[in-house]
Design a protein around this motif. Structure first.
Motif, PDB file in Angstrom:
ATOM      1  N   LEU A   1       0.838  -1.209   0.000  1.00 27.78           N
ATOM      2  CA  LEU A   1       0.000   0.000   0.000  1.00 27.78           C
ATOM      3  C   LEU A   1       0.869   1.254   0.000  1.00 27.78           C
ATOM      4  O   LEU A   1       0.615   2.209  -0.739  1.00 27.78           O
TER       5      LEU A   1
ATOM      6  N   THR B   1       2.474   1.762  -3.456  1.00 30.57           N
ATOM      7  CA  THR B   1       1.663   1.912  -4.662  1.00 30.57           C
ATOM      8  C   THR B   1       0.567   2.987  -4.574  1.00 30.57           C
ATOM      9  O   THR B   1       0.073   3.427  -5.599  1.00 30.57           O
ATOM     10  N   ASP B   2       0.200   3.401  -3.379  1.00 31.07           N
ATOM     11  CA  ASP B   2      -0.793   4.479  -3.248  1.00 31.07           C
ATOM     12  C   ASP B   2      -0.045   5.814  -3.339  1.00 31.07           C
ATOM     13  O   ASP B   2       0.887   6.053  -2.561  1.00 31.07           O
ATOM     14  N   ASP B   3      -0.436   6.660  -4.276  1.00 33.67           N
ATOM     15  CA  ASP B   3       0.339   7.886  -4.546  1.00 33.67           C
ATOM     16  C   ASP B   3       0.527   8.748  -3.298  1.00 33.67           C
ATOM     17  O   ASP B   3       1.629   9.210  -3.013  1.00 33.67           O
TER      18      ASP B   3
END
Ligand code: LMR
Length: 393
Positions: A293, A296-298
């Motif tokens: 997470l 990969t979560d901006d």
């Protein structure tokens, strides 16, 4: 049954951690085990990690088995982090591991299965636990000189001339960045020379990448691995999320393989799965899912990169402050090298007696070879620390 066992020798770093915990002095200073500490001496859970954990808690809808190589999204994110966003990934494979040490061990087992007669060359000095890990895998170990203690820098000529004597096909363990325990790293030109020699002699590079982001930055610290990947057909990387994500006890890491071609990459991952299944079956899930997470979560990724950079810059500031304090107190440039080294560790030129005196008289804990965890240097109490160290010199 157990009476015939010899007395076991505890790991020096872990034992130091226990001794420090048991010390009741309130002004004690921990420069031992490699965990990051903030200005309050705490090792906090990163904010980005806490947020990711919360998302995970709220959204995870099953605890069913994943499989020996763990989470594929985590593995993909780790490949990008280590090999770069532009990397050709068709020859790369990855297995989620129990921390960086778990990756070292399963990759060591893979090497033993693939090249049973090859020796592994480790730097002298190296992280002490490298030795039992490779020994447990049954791999013959040899050492190459690495550190020039008089000049507090890498003895590159000695390193190269020793490695030139390695047998074709031997494995070379390389600290990708932030050498543990010395903090002395190779320049990118020197990495190029080592890569060329590995290519010429068919030496197999084995990277330990436990401190990515703690040296020159997240991308810069992977430059060694990326350079080798561009020049050599095969290598492996043991990467850790313990330090840069602060996930220590969650045991999160990745064992990565770059193979000569797609078919060999699949074979290698297959064998690695067998190694994992016969050891512990499957890796723990929580740390890897959290990491996925964060990577990969901006928004989480931005927040984490900022937090990581803050840790890195704080360690650099502490290096400078300590070196400056020692310069003033000793009226010499003998400790200037600390400011120029990288990552979490450096070595102080202290003997066993001096290290024992610091511990017994001042409550200052450092590893027996003089290694200090830079993150443990006290911002407030730097003068007192400098005074104590100078007084034993
Ligand atoms: C260290 O070198 O202190 C860390 O990598 C922690 C450990 O497991 O030894």
């Amino acid at each position: 049954m157990f009476e015939s066992l010899p007395e076991s020798k505890p790991d020096a770093i872990l034992q130091l951690m226990e001794t420090f915990r048991a010390d009741t002095r309130t002004n004690k200073i921990d420069l031992g085990v490699g965990v990051y500490k903030d200005a309050n001496g705490q090792t906090p859970v990163l904010t980005s990690v806490k947020k990711a954990e919360k998302i995970l808690l709220d959204t995870q809808d099953t605890k069913a088995y994943v499989g020996p190589v763990g989470s594929r999204p985590f593995c993909a994110a780790m490949i990008t982090q280590v090999f770069g966003a532009q990397a050709q990934t068709d020859r790369i494979r990855c297995a989620q591991s129990n921390g960086g040490t778990g990756a070292l061990r399963i990759l060591a087992d893979l090497i033993k299965a693939s090249k049973p007669n090859s020796a592994i060359w480790v730097s002298d000095p190296t992280w002490p636990n490298h030795i039992p890990v490779f020994k447990a895998a049954g791999i013959e170990m040899k050492t190459y000189p690495y550190y020039d203690a008089d000049n507090c820098s890498v003895d590159f000529d000695a390193m190269m001339s020793t490695l030139k004597q390695a047998n074709d096909g031997d494995v070379v363990l390389l600290h990708g960045c932030c050498h543990n325990p010395t903090g002395a790293d190779l320049s990118i030109e020197q990495w190029g020379d080592v890569a060329d020699m590995c290519a010429k002699k068919s030496l197999f590079p084995f990277f330990d990448l436990a401190y990515q982001g703690f040296g020159d930055g997240l991308e810069q610290d992977a430059a060694s691995v990326r350079l080798f990947a561009s020049k050599l057909p095969e290598l492996v990387v043991a990467a850790s999320c313990s330090k840069n994500l602060g996930l220590y006890r969650e045991r999160t890491g990745a064992a990565m393989i770059l193979a000569e071609n797609n078919t060999n990459a699949d074979k290698a991952l297959g064998q690695l799965s067998v190694v994992i299944r016969s050891n512990y079956s499957m890796p723990p899930d929580h740390g890897a899912n959290t990491t996925n997470l964060v990577l990969t979560d901006d928004a989480l990724n931005k927040e984490w990169r900022d937090e990581l950079e803050e840790m890195r810059l704080r360690m650099l500031r502490l290096r400078t402050a300590f070196a400056e304090g020692m310069r003033q107190r000793t009226n010499s440039d003998k400790f200037d090298y600390i400011a120029g080294q990288k990552g979490m560790f450096s070595r102080l030129p202290l003997n066993t007696q001096q290290i024992a005196t610091l511990r017994d008289d001042n409550g200052i804990y450092l590893v027996g070879d003089g290694r200090i965890n830079v993150a443990g240097l006290p911002e407030e109490g730097m003068d007192a620390l400098v005074e104590a160290i100078a007084s034993v010199l």
